[in-house]
Motif scaffolding. Structure first.
Motif, PDB file in Angstrom:
ATOM      1  N   ASN A   1      25.901  38.626  21.734  1.00 39.81           N
ATOM      2  CA  ASN A   1      26.341  38.741  22.965  1.00 39.81           C
ATOM      3  C   ASN A   1      26.969  37.467  23.345  1.00 39.81           C
ATOM      4  N   PRO A   2      28.446  37.512  22.948  1.00 35.52           N
ATOM      5  CA  PRO A   2      29.275  35.959  23.619  1.00 35.52           C
ATOM      6  C   PRO A   2      29.205  35.617  24.463  1.00 35.52           C
ATOM      7  N   PRO A   3      28.986  34.683  24.817  1.00 39.89           N
ATOM      8  CA  PRO A   3      29.409  33.258  26.133  1.00 39.89           C
ATOM      9  C   PRO A   3      31.223  33.867  26.699  1.00 39.89           C
ATOM     10  N   VAL A   4      31.063  34.161  27.663  1.00 39.64           N
ATOM     11  CA  VAL A   4      32.422  33.798  27.987  1.00 39.64           C
ATOM     12  C   VAL A   4      33.018  33.174  29.317  1.00 39.64           C
TER      13      VAL A   4
ATOM     14  N   TRP B   1      24.870  20.557  29.020  1.00 41.71           N
ATOM     15  CA  TRP B   1      25.001  20.738  27.915  1.00 41.71           C
ATOM     16  C   TRP B   1      23.714  21.566  27.515  1.00 41.71           C
ATOM     17  N   GLU B   2      23.433  21.485  28.216  1.00 49.49           N
ATOM     18  CA  GLU B   2      21.741  22.866  28.478  1.00 49.49           C
ATOM     19  C   GLU B   2      22.311  23.857  27.757  1.00 49.49           C
ATOM     20  N   ILE B   3      23.067  24.374  28.447  1.00 49.11           N
ATOM     21  CA  ILE B   3      23.611  25.658  28.031  1.00 49.11           C
ATOM     22  C   ILE B   3      24.700  25.827  26.912  1.00 49.11           C
ATOM     23  N   ILE B   4      25.395  24.393  26.362  1.00 50.14           N
ATOM     24  CA  ILE B   4      25.790  24.538  24.818  1.00 50.14           C
ATOM     25  C   ILE B   4      24.501  24.738  24.098  1.00 50.14           C
ATOM     26  N   GLU B   5      23.915  23.608  24.301  1.00 43.24           N
ATOM     27  CA  GLU B   5      22.407  23.884  23.481  1.00 43.24           C
ATOM     28  C   GLU B   5      21.994  25.050  23.552  1.00 43.24           C
ATOM     29  N   GLY B   6      21.808  25.620  24.620  1.00 44.44           N
ATOM     30  CA  GLY B   6      21.388  27.238  24.260  1.00 44.44           C
ATOM     31  C   GLY B   6      22.154  28.431  23.390  1.00 44.44           C
ATOM     32  N   TRP B   7      23.797  28.097  23.325  1.00 42.59           N
ATOM     33  CA  TRP B   7      23.876  28.971  22.569  1.00 42.59           C
ATOM     34  C   TRP B   7      23.421  28.427  20.919  1.00 42.59           C
ATOM     35  N   ASN B   8      23.114  27.704  20.839  1.00 43.27           N
ATOM     36  CA  ASN B   8      22.486  27.400  18.808  1.00 43.27           C
ATOM     37  C   ASN B   8      21.209  28.459  19.185  1.00 43.27           C
ATOM     38  N   HIS B   9      20.829  29.272  20.280  1.00 41.20           N
ATOM     39  CA  HIS B   9      19.044  29.904  19.423  1.00 41.20           C
ATOM     40  C   HIS B   9      19.944  31.540  19.462  1.00 41.20           C
ATOM     41  N   LEU B  10      21.885  31.622  20.088  1.00 43.89           N
ATOM     42  CA  LEU B  10      21.780  32.972  20.266  1.00 43.89           C
ATOM     43  C   LEU B  10      21.972  33.645  19.140  1.00 43.89           C
ATOM     44  N   PRO B  11      21.799  35.101  18.691  1.00 46.43           N
ATOM     45  CA  PRO B  11      21.477  35.869  17.651  1.00 46.43           C
ATOM     46  C   PRO B  11      23.087  36.096  17.299  1.00 46.43           C
ATOM     47  N   VAL B  12      23.368  36.000  15.831  1.00 51.06           N
ATOM     48  CA  VAL B  12      24.794  36.335  15.491  1.00 51.06           C
ATOM     49  C   VAL B  12      25.102  37.390  14.717  1.00 51.06           C
TER      50      VAL B  12
ATOM     51  N   PRO C   1      25.203  28.759  14.303  1.00 56.38           N
ATOM     52  CA  PRO C   1      23.879  28.156  14.424  1.00 56.38           C
ATOM     53  C   PRO C   1      22.944  26.295  13.520  1.00 56.38           C
ATOM     54  N   GLY C   2      22.850  25.495  14.134  1.00 50.70           N
ATOM     55  CA  GLY C   2      22.739  24.097  14.049  1.00 50.70           C
ATOM     56  C   GLY C   2      23.663  23.429  13.303  1.00 50.70           C
ATOM     57  N   PHE C   3      25.355  24.095  13.526  1.00 51.52           N
ATOM     58  CA  PHE C   3      26.148  23.843  13.070  1.00 51.52           C
ATOM     59  C   PHE C   3      27.051  23.866  14.421  1.00 51.52           C
ATOM     60  N   VAL C   4      27.882  24.270  14.529  1.00 51.39           N
ATOM     61  CA  VAL C   4      29.403  24.412  16.177  1.00 51.39           C
ATOM     62  C   VAL C   4      28.618  25.805  16.420  1.00 51.39           C
ATOM     63  N   ALA C   5      29.645  25.530  17.870  1.00 52.12           N
ATOM     64  CA  ALA C   5      29.975  26.465  18.981  1.00 52.12           C
ATOM     65  C   ALA C   5      31.602  25.962  18.723  1.00 52.12           C
ATOM     66  N   ASP C   6      32.014  27.559  18.119  1.00 53.77           N
ATOM     67  CA  ASP C   6      33.636  27.351  18.077  1.00 53.77           C
ATOM     68  C   ASP C   6      33.977  28.276  18.851  1.00 53.77           C
ATOM     69  N   MET C   7      35.059  27.748  20.309  1.00 53.57           N
ATOM     70  CA  MET C   7      35.861  28.425  20.553  1.00 53.57           C
ATOM     71  C   MET C   7      36.845  29.434  20.182  1.00 53.57           C
ATOM     72  N   SER C   8      37.695  28.924  19.571  1.00 49.35           N
ATOM     73  CA  SER C   8      38.910  29.841  18.629  1.00 49.35           C
ATOM     74  C   SER C   8      38.386  29.370  17.356  1.00 49.35           C
ATOM     75  N   TYR C   9      38.783  30.535  16.615  1.00 45.73           N
ATOM     76  CA  TYR C   9      39.549  29.794  15.270  1.00 45.73           C
ATOM     77  C   TYR C   9      40.854  30.903  15.182  1.00 45.73           C
ATOM     78  N   THR C  10      41.540  31.055  16.318  1.00 46.74           N
ATOM     79  CA  THR C  10      42.741  32.599  16.426  1.00 46.74           C
ATOM     80  C   THR C  10      43.626  32.186  16.697  1.00 46.74           C
TER      81      THR C  10
ATOM     82  N   ALA D   1      35.760  34.381  24.597  1.00 42.92           N
ATOM     83  CA  ALA D   1      34.847  34.577  24.531  1.00 42.92           C
ATOM     84  C   ALA D   1      34.539  34.286  23.668  1.00 42.92           C
ATOM     85  N   LEU D   2      33.333  33.238  23.669  1.00 36.07           N
ATOM     86  CA  LEU D   2      33.646  32.134  22.313  1.00 36.07           C
ATOM     87  C   LEU D   2      32.949  33.094  20.924  1.00 36.07           C
ATOM     88  N   GLU D   3      33.848  31.851  19.408  1.00 35.71           N
ATOM     89  CA  GLU D   3      34.702  33.076  18.783  1.00 35.71           C
ATOM     90  C   GLU D   3      33.508  33.597  17.783  1.00 35.71           C
TER      91      GLU D   3
END
Length: 200
Positions: free
Chosen positions: A158-161, A129-140, A51-60, A45-47
């Motif tokens: 609700n992280p994308p998996v 790419w539209e899937i990734i752009e959609g993540w930019n609007h997810l609540p955090v 928003p406005g910066f990065v979707a970082d799949m993991s920092y662990t 799951a996306l860790e």
């Protein structure tokens, strides 16, 4: 010779296909393929999401010992002739003072000068790419990060998996990556809670 492709199947969202560029960042691509071949990205799951910066799949390091290694920087800032800028539309590998992570890739939503030539882009998104752009609007939500209280980590509510990541190398065999030896690994690789998803 055709460039390898990586396709991420995202639960309930579709697929993201990335054309990897071994001509630009050969060891970074080898590291990604090495971990993908072990199924390391499957069920993850996306860790981290900013928003406005990065979707970082993991920092662990994906909470997996197989991914707890560092590789040399393949960036212009480090003197390596990687022509790919780390900008939106690219897949980029995360890094630390000690070196680049073995597999912690991310996607940028906007261009940032401090990122562009400092972290190695190693491919471009050619589908989804539209899937990734959609993540930019997810609540955090804010995630506890005791390793450095001065850093604020936000994650999607609700992280994308990634259901699975398939790779196509068109018959080319890529060896394991060259690793940095005798360097300390980041503390957050050992202490963060798991984001692995158990798939039915």
């Amino acid at each position: 010779m055709r460039n390898p492709l990586a396709t991420f199947f995202i639960q309930d969202e579709g697929k993201i296909t990335v054309e990897l560029r071994p001509d630009a960042a050969p060891n970074t691509v080898r590291s990604f393929l090495y971990l993908a071949s072990m199924g390391l990205y499957n069920g993850h799951a996306l860790e981290r999401l900013v928003p406005g910066f990065v979707a970082d799949m993991s920092y662990t390091a994906f909470h997996r010992p197989e991914a707890r290694y560092l590789i040399p920087y393949e960036t212009k800032d480090a003197g390596f002739p990687n022509p790919l800028p780390a900008t939106p539309g690219m897949i980029v590998m995360g890094g630390y003072d000690q070196g680049i992570a073995g597999g912690e890739f991310f996607f940028l939503f906007e261009k940032h000068e401090r990122i562009t030539w400092h972290y190695p882009a190693f491919g471009q998104v050619i589908q989804g790419w539209e899937i990734i752009e959609g993540w930019n609007h997810l609540p955090v939500k804010i995630v506890d990060f005791p390793q450095d209280p001065s850093v604020t980590i936000t994650a999607p509510l609700n992280p994308p998996v990634i259901l699975r990541c398939d790779v196509e190398t068109f018959g080319v065999s890529y060896p394991p990556p060259v690793r940095l030896e005798n360097v300390p690994i980041p503390a957050n690789w050992l202490e963060a809670p798991s984001s692995q998803v158990v798939l039915d």
